[in-house]
Write an enzyme that holds these catalytic residues in place. Structure first.
Site, PDB file in Angstrom:
ATOM      1  CG  ASP A  32     -25.157  25.607 -17.387  1.00 33.24           C
ATOM      2  OD1 ASP A  32     -25.647  24.483 -17.240  1.00 33.24           O
ATOM      3  OD2 ASP A  32     -25.472  26.373 -18.318  1.00 33.24           O
ATOM      4  CD  GLU A  60     -24.994  19.075 -21.302  1.00 29.89           C
ATOM      5  OE1 GLU A  60     -24.994  19.977 -22.166  1.00 29.89           O
ATOM      6  OE2 GLU A  60     -25.980  18.827 -20.595  1.00 29.89           O
ATOM      7  CG  ASN A 106     -28.746  20.402 -18.471  1.00 31.64           C
ATOM      8  OD1 ASN A 106     -29.544  20.855 -17.665  1.00 31.64           O
ATOM      9  ND2 ASN A 106     -27.770  21.122 -18.958  1.00 31.64           N
TER      10      ASN A 106
END
Length: 509
Positions: A47, A236, A301
């Protein structure tokens, strides 16, 4: 792969101060020369979010850590125990300095009210003539907190002692996941916070769970009501940047298997919208980065951040390439970099090609400066450690904590490589190192070009009975001129030597 095959002799997984469980053999794993991706091979980092300050980029990442079952076999990442943020930085985009981990959540963290710290975002403001840095983080998906510090690497404190964004924040009542912050400080110094995610039942095409709202001038409060960003197939990972007076809101599309028209984002891709204003209205433009599975053969992701450095734009994103190279269960992510380019006339972002090659080095490395031992371009068998006793203790609100110092841990046969070191026409005359022996005497070799390349100097490190006795030693250097890759190689021996490397620098002839 069991735990024994991933730990080096003499070090235990639970050793205090160790920044990672990722300890491997003396071979390169993950980041292979001359590739720039992933950025680190000695630990994970997910992230990513970028902050550029003084011509240096700082990347803040979720601290993915290996999880084990009762038999100490690595398991898939559950993300439930992550309460720290990893920080690395670089001014050339190939050689990265590991600044260790920020203790964010939990009893030992700056924000004791939080249980997790995911998906950070960072910002810089000059307030009352002083630089101040802000770290926004997700407390799982239940809210967003903020820390502040006087430098990009800390020390960090909690300025408000509670969450910044909660279910009580105006305009977020219907947001499924209150997480994944991004922050923009505009040219007029007004700051904005972007966040949100998730898909309400039956609404994959228009979840309407992305939000934007103003931050107060103090950067630790919010103002007004959060506004909906109507991002198609939102999932997201809010991202925000400004280029040529256009605001770009970027995000990851959801994975719902429903019919999508050709103008809709495919599952798990980075899509974007544009606006003439930081809070909209927004126009959907398309996608720019396919899912990591398209490039690397392992999906998951998709999480990113876009930033400028040295007149070029870049995207930081994560993929499970190191996890894949280690042949362990999925869920452990590593940060990568690639270029971002824009269409000259429309301002549209061109499709981004993710790869192992990565970006070009921006400039040569200066060896005639004090270099942290945790700086490396490539490595084999190297780990980093935050020194016990130098880290952040629990402090009262508003009181500064001490910063952690990070060192590299090398065992016999391990090496660190620094890319494109410029020794200049005169060349280097000597080499000084601050080091600590964790066993018997050993030799650190200085080589050019390869781990077995031209030998330009040797550092003899005496054995030590003390667990942390630091010495500074100097050795002469010959043959180090012009530009080369530099290798610091700990010579193998039967005594299985181990050293902690704190600092080093060369002296010019």
């Amino acid at each position: 792969m069991n735990k024994e095959t991933m730990t080096q002799a003499g070090e235990q997984k639970s050793e205090p101060g160790l920044t990672t469980d990722l300890q491997h053999t003396k071979k390169e794993i993950g980041k292979l020369r001359p590739n720039a991706n992933p950025l680190m091979a000695h630990k994970f980092g997910a992230d990513p979010y970028a902050l550029v300050f003084n011509n240096r980029v700082y990347l803040y990442m979720t601290s993915d850590k290996l999880e084990y079952d009762a038999n100490e076999i690595p398991q898939k990442n559950s993300y439930q125990s992550i309460n720290k943020i990893t920080v690395i930085s670089s001014d050339d985009l190939i050689n990265w300095t590991d600044h260790g981990e920020i203790k964010v959540a939990g009893p030992e963290g700056a924000a004791t009210w939080a249980s997790q710290s995911w998906a950070p975002a960072a910002a810089h403001r000059s307030l009352n003539g002083e630089d101040r840095f802000y770290l926004y983080f997700a407390n799982n998906a239940s809210g967003i907190g903020v820390l502040s510090a006087p430098t990009p690497i800390g020390p960090w404190t909690d300025p408000i002692g509670k969450a910044l964004v909660t279910r009580e924040t105006p305009g977020v009542e219907d947001v499924t996941w209150l997480f994944d912050p991004a922050v923009l400080v505009d040219d007029d110094h007004q700051a904005y916070l972007y966040f949100g995610g998730g898909v309400p039942e039956g609404k994959p095409e228009r979840p309407d769970t992305a939000r934007v709202m103003r931050l107060g001038t103090d950067m630790v409060s919010v103002e007004g009501k959060a506004k909906i960003i109507p991002a198609p197939f939102m999932f997201e990972n809010s991202g925000i940047h400004k280029y040529d007076n256009i605001y770009y809101y970027t995000y990851c599309s959801n994975f719902f298997q429903v019919e999508r028209d050709e103008d809709s984002p495919s599952p798990g891709e980075i899509a974007y919208m544009t606006s003439a204003q930081p809070m909209g209205p927004w126009t959907y433009q398309g996608t720019i980065l396919k899912n990591p599975g398209h490039f690397f053969g392992i999906g998951g992701n998709n999480h990113h951040a876009i930033f400028p450095l040295a007149n070029q734009w870049y995207i930081a994103y994560h993929a499970q390439t190191l996890c894949q190279a280690m042949d362990i269960p999925e869920g452990y992510r590593s940060t990568h970099l690639n270029k971002v380019q824009y269409e000259d006339t429309s301002g549209r972002i061109k499709a981004i090609q993710a790869d192992y090659k990565g970006v070009e080095q921006l400039k040569s490395f200066n060896p005639y400066q004090k270099v942290s031992g945790s700086t490396m371009g490539w490595n084999a068998g190297v780990n980093t450690r935050q020194l016990s006793g130098s880290g952040s203790e629990q402090v009262e609100k508003g009181e500064s904590a001490r910063q952690d110092e990070v060192v590299s841990v090398l065992h016999g046969g391990s090496w660190i490589a620094i890319s494109r070191v410029d020794f200049g026409q005169k060349g280097a005359a000597s080499f000084t190192i601050t080091v600590c022996s964790q066993g018997g005497p050993c030799t650190l070799e200085l080589r050019l070009g390869r781990e077995d390349g031209e030998l330009i100097g040797k550092v003899h490190v005496p054995g030590s009975a003390e667990s942390q006795e630091w010495i500074e030693t100097l050795t002469s250097v010959t043959g180090a001129q012009h530009e080369h890759d530099l290798y610091l190689v700990l010579k193998p021996s039967e005594q299985n030597p181990c050293i902690l490397l704190k600092h080093w620098m060369f002296e010019e002839a």
